[in-house]
Scaffold this motif. Structure first.
Motif, PDB file in Angstrom:
ATOM      1  N   ILE A   1      -9.497  48.119  35.101  1.00 30.01           N
ATOM      2  CA  ILE A   1     -10.762  48.788  34.812  1.00 30.01           C
ATOM      3  C   ILE A   1     -10.662  49.417  33.436  1.00 30.01           C
ATOM      4  O   ILE A   1      -9.704  50.140  33.140  1.00 30.01           O
ATOM      5  N   ILE A   2     -11.636  49.138  32.595  1.00 31.89           N
ATOM      6  CA  ILE A   2     -11.707  49.734  31.261  1.00 31.89           C
ATOM      7  C   ILE A   2     -12.907  50.668  31.243  1.00 31.89           C
ATOM      8  O   ILE A   2     -14.021  50.261  31.575  1.00 31.89           O
ATOM      9  N   LYS A   3     -12.680  51.921  30.865  1.00 33.40           N
ATOM     10  CA  LYS A   3     -13.766  52.891  30.700  1.00 33.40           C
ATOM     11  C   LYS A   3     -13.724  53.379  29.263  1.00 33.40           C
ATOM     12  O   LYS A   3     -12.663  53.779  28.777  1.00 33.40           O
ATOM     13  N   ASN A   4     -14.886  53.329  28.610  1.00 37.10           N
ATOM     14  CA  ASN A   4     -14.927  53.721  27.210  1.00 37.10           C
ATOM     15  C   ASN A   4     -16.359  54.088  26.846  1.00 37.10           C
ATOM     16  O   ASN A   4     -17.227  54.115  27.720  1.00 37.10           O
TER      17      ASN A   4
ATOM     18  N   LEU B   1     -25.183  44.568  21.592  1.00 38.92           N
ATOM     19  CA  LEU B   1     -24.430  45.677  22.188  1.00 38.92           C
ATOM     20  C   LEU B   1     -23.247  45.144  23.011  1.00 38.92           C
ATOM     21  O   LEU B   1     -22.122  45.631  22.882  1.00 38.92           O
ATOM     22  N   ILE B   2     -23.509  44.152  23.843  1.00 35.49           N
ATOM     23  CA  ILE B   2     -22.459  43.568  24.690  1.00 35.49           C
ATOM     24  C   ILE B   2     -21.346  42.969  23.838  1.00 35.49           C
ATOM     25  O   ILE B   2     -20.151  43.182  24.097  1.00 35.49           O
ATOM     26  N   GLN B   3     -21.724  42.228  22.806  1.00 39.69           N
ATOM     27  CA  GLN B   3     -20.723  41.632  21.927  1.00 39.69           C
ATOM     28  C   GLN B   3     -19.880  42.708  21.233  1.00 39.69           C
ATOM     29  O   GLN B   3     -18.669  42.561  21.099  1.00 39.69           O
ATOM     30  N   GLU B   4     -20.521  43.784  20.810  1.00 39.54           N
ATOM     31  CA  GLU B   4     -19.796  44.879  20.167  1.00 39.54           C
ATOM     32  C   GLU B   4     -18.781  45.508  21.120  1.00 39.54           C
ATOM     33  O   GLU B   4     -17.647  45.805  20.735  1.00 39.54           O
ATOM     34  N   ILE B   5     -19.189  45.685  22.363  1.00 40.69           N
ATOM     35  CA  ILE B   5     -18.284  46.276  23.359  1.00 40.69           C
ATOM     36  C   ILE B   5     -17.082  45.373  23.608  1.00 40.69           C
ATOM     37  O   ILE B   5     -15.935  45.831  23.593  1.00 40.69           O
ATOM     38  N   PHE B   6     -17.315  44.091  23.815  1.00 39.18           N
ATOM     39  CA  PHE B   6     -16.195  43.181  24.083  1.00 39.18           C
ATOM     40  C   PHE B   6     -15.290  43.034  22.857  1.00 39.18           C
ATOM     41  O   PHE B   6     -14.069  42.920  22.991  1.00 39.18           O
ATOM     42  N   LYS B   7     -15.880  43.068  21.670  1.00 36.47           N
ATOM     43  CA  LYS B   7     -15.055  43.017  20.461  1.00 36.47           C
ATOM     44  C   LYS B   7     -14.175  44.258  20.381  1.00 36.47           C
ATOM     45  O   LYS B   7     -12.985  44.168  20.079  1.00 36.47           O
ATOM     46  N   LYS B   8     -14.754  45.415  20.667  1.00 41.56           N
ATOM     47  CA  LYS B   8     -13.997  46.680  20.653  1.00 41.56           C
ATOM     48  C   LYS B   8     -12.828  46.623  21.629  1.00 41.56           C
ATOM     49  O   LYS B   8     -11.740  47.121  21.348  1.00 41.56           O
ATOM     50  N   GLU B   9     -13.043  46.005  22.788  1.00 45.93           N
ATOM     51  CA  GLU B   9     -12.008  45.916  23.823  1.00 45.93           C
ATOM     52  C   GLU B   9     -11.115  44.692  23.660  1.00 45.93           C
ATOM     53  O   GLU B   9     -10.243  44.442  24.484  1.00 45.93           O
TER      54      GLU B   9
ATOM     55  N   VAL C   1     -18.261  50.673  31.623  1.00 46.21           N
ATOM     56  CA  VAL C   1     -17.086  50.297  32.401  1.00 46.21           C
ATOM     57  C   VAL C   1     -17.037  48.771  32.441  1.00 46.21           C
ATOM     58  O   VAL C   1     -18.076  48.112  32.540  1.00 46.21           O
ATOM     59  N   ILE C   2     -15.841  48.233  32.324  1.00 42.37           N
ATOM     60  CA  ILE C   2     -15.611  46.789  32.421  1.00 42.37           C
ATOM     61  C   ILE C   2     -14.567  46.569  33.506  1.00 42.37           C
ATOM     62  O   ILE C   2     -13.549  47.266  33.543  1.00 42.37           O
ATOM     63  N   PHE C   3     -14.828  45.589  34.377  1.00 40.18           N
ATOM     64  CA  PHE C   3     -13.860  45.257  35.421  1.00 40.18           C
ATOM     65  C   PHE C   3     -14.011  43.792  35.795  1.00 40.18           C
ATOM     66  O   PHE C   3     -15.006  43.149  35.449  1.00 40.18           O
ATOM     67  N   ASN C   4     -13.014  43.268  36.479  1.00 40.02           N
ATOM     68  CA  ASN C   4     -13.084  41.885  36.943  1.00 40.02           C
ATOM     69  C   ASN C   4     -14.254  41.745  37.910  1.00 40.02           C
ATOM     70  O   ASN C   4     -14.428  42.582  38.800  1.00 40.02           O
ATOM     71  N   SER C   5     -15.026  40.695  37.742  1.00 39.46           N
ATOM     72  CA  SER C   5     -16.238  40.508  38.551  1.00 39.46           C
ATOM     73  C   SER C   5     -15.956  40.256  40.022  1.00 39.46           C
ATOM     74  O   SER C   5     -16.866  40.357  40.846  1.00 39.46           O
TER      75      SER C   5
END
Length: 176
Positions: free
Chosen positions: A2-5, A67-75, A148-152
């Protein structure tokens, strides 16, 4: 995992917030939003579909996908393909946690997919993430600009706001 940012670009946070809260931003009734494959059809929420089934379905798709692309790039997570992108609006309704026990679900039952939930504004109505034994692993409060990002394939559910009028999130599933 789980990634929280959070997003640091205040202008982007405000742009998304203002767009999702504009009275002209169209949301549509979705009886399966709170409880997937809802057999009773008595609970639901509102959705603005941006992308689904390989089709861009909104003229503001680019703003949200950026926005989504920016988040995944950041992570440092590489997106292989976009599966779904939508804005979900849940409102304060008279429903208790027991009635929402069937809302626990997986977005995808496959290992190579990620779910991101971006919180458009501050609210209650936590995102609850579960262990495999269905005990609570984490509860994430909606805070404007956080995600938050997590495995689906991880079981989770959204809670309904009880102290706020609404809960708005951007929900995205990608293949990685």
């Amino acid at each position: 995992m789980i990634i929280k940012n959070k997003i640091n670009d205040q202008e982007k946070i405000e742009t998304i917030y203002n767009l999702c809260n504009d009275c002209n931003f169209p949301y549509y009734w979705n009886e399966n939003q709170i409880i997937p494959n809802n057999p009773m059809k008595q609970y639901g929420g509102f959705t603005h579909n941006l992308y689904k089934e390989n089709v861009i379905s909104s003229n503001v798709f680019d703003i949200f996908y950026d926005l989504i692309q920016e988040i995944f790039k950041k992570e440092q997570i590489y997106i292989k393909s976009l599966i779904r992108l939508q804005v979900n609006l849940s409102v304060n309704i008279n429903i208790d946690d027991e009635q929402l026990k069937n809302a626990v679900h997986q977005d995808m039952d496959l290992p190579n997919y990620k779910t991101i939930i971006y919180y458009v504004g501050d609210s209650d109505g936590d995102t609850i993430i579960y262990n495999e034994d269905k005990s609570i692993l984490d509860a994430i409060q909606p805070i404007k600009g956080n995600y938050v990002i997590f495995n689906s394939n991880i079981f989770h559910k959204a809670s309904i706001p009880k102290n706020n009028k609404k809960r708005i999130v951007i929900n995205c599933i990608v293949e990685v």
